[in-house]
Motif scaffolding. Structure first.
Motif, PDB file in Angstrom:
ATOM      1  N   ARG A   1      -2.311  20.247  -3.429  1.00  0.00           N
ATOM      2  CA  ARG A   1      -3.262  19.904  -4.632  1.00  0.00           C
ATOM      3  C   ARG A   1      -4.544  19.125  -4.422  1.00  0.00           C
ATOM      4  NH1 ARG A   1       2.124  19.373  -7.176  1.00  0.00           N
ATOM      5  NH2 ARG A   1       1.965  17.321  -6.363  1.00  0.00           N
ATOM      6  N   VAL A   2      -4.409  18.278  -3.538  1.00  0.00           N
ATOM      7  CA  VAL A   2      -5.631  17.515  -3.161  1.00  0.00           C
ATOM      8  C   VAL A   2      -6.404  18.668  -2.102  1.00  0.00           C
ATOM      9  CG1 VAL A   2      -4.508  15.144  -3.515  1.00  0.00           C
ATOM     10  CG2 VAL A   2      -4.260  16.286  -1.030  1.00  0.00           C
ATOM     11  N   ARG A   3      -5.700  19.228  -1.451  1.00  0.00           N
ATOM     12  CA  ARG A   3      -6.725  20.160  -0.493  1.00  0.00           C
ATOM     13  C   ARG A   3      -7.478  21.136  -1.492  1.00  0.00           C
ATOM     14  NH1 ARG A   3      -3.280  24.995   1.848  1.00  0.00           N
ATOM     15  NH2 ARG A   3      -3.837  25.527  -0.419  1.00  0.00           N
ATOM     16  N   ASP A   4      -6.825  21.622  -2.534  1.00  0.00           N
ATOM     17  CA  ASP A   4      -7.315  22.621  -3.540  1.00  0.00           C
ATOM     18  C   ASP A   4      -8.548  21.946  -4.128  1.00  0.00           C
ATOM     19  OD1 ASP A   4      -5.639  24.203  -2.506  1.00  0.00           O
ATOM     20  OD2 ASP A   4      -4.415  24.404  -4.238  1.00  0.00           O
ATOM     21  N   MET A   5      -8.531  20.519  -4.453  1.00  0.00           N
ATOM     22  CA  MET A   5      -9.258  19.782  -5.318  1.00  0.00           C
ATOM     23  C   MET A   5     -10.675  19.762  -4.429  1.00  0.00           C
ATOM     24  SD  MET A   5      -7.255  16.654  -6.903  1.00  0.00           S
ATOM     25  CE  MET A   5      -5.986  16.710  -8.001  1.00  0.00           C
TER      26      MET A   5
ATOM     27  N   ILE B   1       0.825  -1.128  -0.131  1.00  0.00           N
ATOM     28  CA  ILE B   1      -0.007  -0.056   0.033  1.00  0.00           C
ATOM     29  C   ILE B   1       0.885   1.147   0.018  1.00  0.00           C
ATOM     30  CG2 ILE B   1      -1.963   1.221   1.110  1.00  0.00           C
ATOM     31  CD1 ILE B   1      -2.663  -1.570   0.296  1.00  0.00           C
ATOM     32  N   VAL B   2       0.861   2.052  -0.795  1.00  0.00           N
ATOM     33  CA  VAL B   2       1.454   3.215  -1.089  1.00  0.00           C
ATOM     34  C   VAL B   2       0.821   4.435  -0.847  1.00  0.00           C
ATOM     35  CG1 VAL B   2       2.897   2.155  -2.730  1.00  0.00           C
ATOM     36  CG2 VAL B   2       1.032   3.633  -3.632  1.00  0.00           C
ATOM     37  N   GLY B   3       1.533   5.668  -0.787  1.00  0.00           N
ATOM     38  CA  GLY B   3       0.595   7.167  -0.313  1.00  0.00           C
ATOM     39  C   GLY B   3       0.281   7.871  -1.666  1.00  0.00           C
ATOM     40  N   ALA B   4       0.106   7.052  -2.718  1.00  0.00           N
ATOM     41  CA  ALA B   4      -0.133   7.987  -3.904  1.00  0.00           C
ATOM     42  C   ALA B   4      -1.566   8.737  -4.020  1.00  0.00           C
ATOM     43  CB  ALA B   4      -0.291   6.856  -5.149  1.00  0.00           C
ATOM     44  N   MET B   5      -1.137   9.943  -4.688  1.00  0.00           N
ATOM     45  CA  MET B   5      -2.280  11.077  -4.659  1.00  0.00           C
ATOM     46  C   MET B   5      -2.088  11.574  -5.888  1.00  0.00           C
ATOM     47  SD  MET B   5      -2.708  12.626  -1.010  1.00  0.00           S
ATOM     48  CE  MET B   5      -1.248  13.428  -0.842  1.00  0.00           C
TER      49      MET B   5
ATOM     50  N   GLY C   1      -2.765  -1.088  -3.591  1.00  0.00           N
ATOM     51  CA  GLY C   1      -3.705   0.076  -3.190  1.00  0.00           C
ATOM     52  C   GLY C   1      -2.905   1.466  -2.965  1.00  0.00           C
ATOM     53  N   THR C   2      -3.670   2.347  -2.238  1.00  0.00           N
ATOM     54  CA  THR C   2      -3.006   3.817  -1.942  1.00  0.00           C
ATOM     55  C   THR C   2      -3.701   4.076  -0.631  1.00  0.00           C
ATOM     56  OG1 THR C   2      -2.676   6.063  -2.621  1.00  0.00           O
ATOM     57  CG2 THR C   2      -4.734   5.134  -3.221  1.00  0.00           C
TER      58      THR C   2
END
Length: 208
Positions: A144-148, A59-63, A77-78
């Motif tokens: 980036r994910v916060r802004d999304m 399991i990785v931390g991909a975003m 998974g992530t």
């Protein structure tokens, strides 16, 4: 200031120019195996086994988009952190799932890691969460994910409130496509709040 990914790549001796390629190199490089009698290193392609135990999932931390493609192709998974329900539903889940399908792999796990505090003292808990999560506002991948999600600060993605409020927030992650949820930063407020948060987490797990 370097972001977390840049620091990790530098420590691993991997190129920073193409992090997705670096992720493939890291995933296909020497892996830890768990043979009877001790752990060791062996060159292999993404398999980690113990003679008497099932395969250990990767399991990785991909975003980001490229990291999600690599994760779908090679990982199981992530575990995204500070990626809200909208970001999961519209960005993370579709990308990693499509990449896994193209690679002929099973549907990936998406384990949402969510800051959550069950409390009656919302102001105190939010102040504590603000102090602990502010660091992530300086890292490009988390911005980036916060802004999304349409959030202005990392703390805006923390679930803080009574049991009903936090439970409803966690359910939105499952509705958005998370296969599992972990609650994070549960110990930054009062001890009573930590106990209430874990009690709620246990109740939700048992009722799932």
């Amino acid at each position: 200031m370097q972001g977390r990914e840049e620091l990790e790549l530098e420590l691993a001796g991997l190129p920073r120019e193409r992090p997705g390629v670096a992720g493939r190199i890291a995933a296909r490089g020497p892996l830890v195996r768990l043979p009877q009698g001790g752990a060791g290193l062996a060159d292999a392609d993404l398999s980690s086994r113990h003679p008497q135990q099932p395969e250990i999932p990767l399991i990785v931390g991909a975003m980001g988009a490229q990291a999600l493609r690599v994760a779908g192709e090679l990982a199981d998974g992530t575990m995204p952190f500070l990626a809200g329900p909208r970001t999961l539903e519209e960005h993370i889940v579709p990308r990693i799932t499509e990449a896994a399908a193209r690679a002929g792999r099973p549907a990936p796990r998406v384990i949402a890691s969510v800051p959550a505090i069950v409390t009656d003292d919302i102001d105190q808990a939010r102040a504590a969460a603000t102090a602990h999560l502010a660091f992530y506002d300086s890292i490009p991948s988390y911005r980036r994910v916060r802004d999304m999600e349409g959030a202005h600060r990392a703390v805006d993605l923390a679930l803080i409130g009574d049991e009903a409020t936090v439970a409803a927030g966690l359910r939105r992650y499952m509705e958005a496509g998370a296969t599992e949820i972990t609650v994070a930063y549960t110990d930054i407020a009062r001890e009573e709040d930590r106990r209430r948060t874990w009690q709620l987490a246990g109740e939700l797990t048992r009722s799932a």
